[in-house]
Motif scaffolding. Structure first.
Motif, PDB file in Angstrom:
ATOM      1  N   LEU A  48       1.038  -1.199  -0.035  1.00  0.00           N
ATOM      2  CA  LEU A  48       0.093  -0.041  -0.051  1.00  0.00           C
ATOM      3  C   LEU A  48       0.995   1.436  -0.020  1.00  0.00           C
ATOM      4  N   ILE A  49       1.851   1.265   0.812  1.00  0.00           N
ATOM      5  CA  ILE A  49       2.809   2.452   0.869  1.00  0.00           C
ATOM      6  C   ILE A  49       3.496   2.913  -0.493  1.00  0.00           C
ATOM      7  N   ALA A  54       4.051   5.563  -5.485  1.00  0.00           N
ATOM      8  CA  ALA A  54       4.442   5.655  -7.085  1.00  0.00           C
ATOM      9  C   ALA A  54       3.364   6.715  -7.361  1.00  0.00           C
ATOM     10  N   GLU A  55       1.983   6.651  -6.867  1.00  0.00           N
ATOM     11  CA  GLU A  55       1.117   7.607  -7.382  1.00  0.00           C
ATOM     12  C   GLU A  55       1.343   8.917  -7.172  1.00  0.00           C
ATOM     13  N   GLN A  56       2.020   9.567  -6.152  1.00  0.00           N
ATOM     14  CA  GLN A  56       2.257  10.888  -5.886  1.00  0.00           C
ATOM     15  C   GLN A  56       3.521  11.301  -6.805  1.00  0.00           C
ATOM     16  N   GLN A  57       4.345  10.345  -7.080  1.00  0.00           N
ATOM     17  CA  GLN A  57       5.385  10.747  -8.039  1.00  0.00           C
ATOM     18  C   GLN A  57       5.013  10.861  -9.629  1.00  0.00           C
ATOM     19  N   ARG A  58       3.694  10.680  -9.889  1.00  0.00           N
ATOM     20  CA  ARG A  58       3.200  10.780 -11.331  1.00  0.00           C
ATOM     21  C   ARG A  58       2.961  12.255 -11.505  1.00  0.00           C
TER      22      ARG A  58
END
Length: 58
Positions: A48-49, A54-58
């Motif tokens: 989950l972390i 990974a989503e924040q780095q998009r």
């Protein structure tokens, strides 16, 4: 149960992510909604972390 506040939550004490351990699970909750708890094995929390990062780095 001993809840531990995330070090990223700041010193204010409001709107914090907290974690506790009850073998074999880790419990995760937000301090503003303490009755809503996610229970998962440690590997599930690690996944989950990684996904959130990974989503924040998009």
């Amino acid at each position: 149960m001993n809840w531990q506040k995330s070090s990223f939550s700041g010193a204010g004490g409001e709107n914090c992510i907290e974690i506790a351990h009850i073998d074999p699970h880790l419990l995760l909750r937000e301090s503003d909604a303490p009755t809503d708890v996610l229970a998962m094995p440690p590997l599930g929390l690690a996944c989950l972390i990684r996904h959130i990062k990974a989503e924040q780095q998009r």
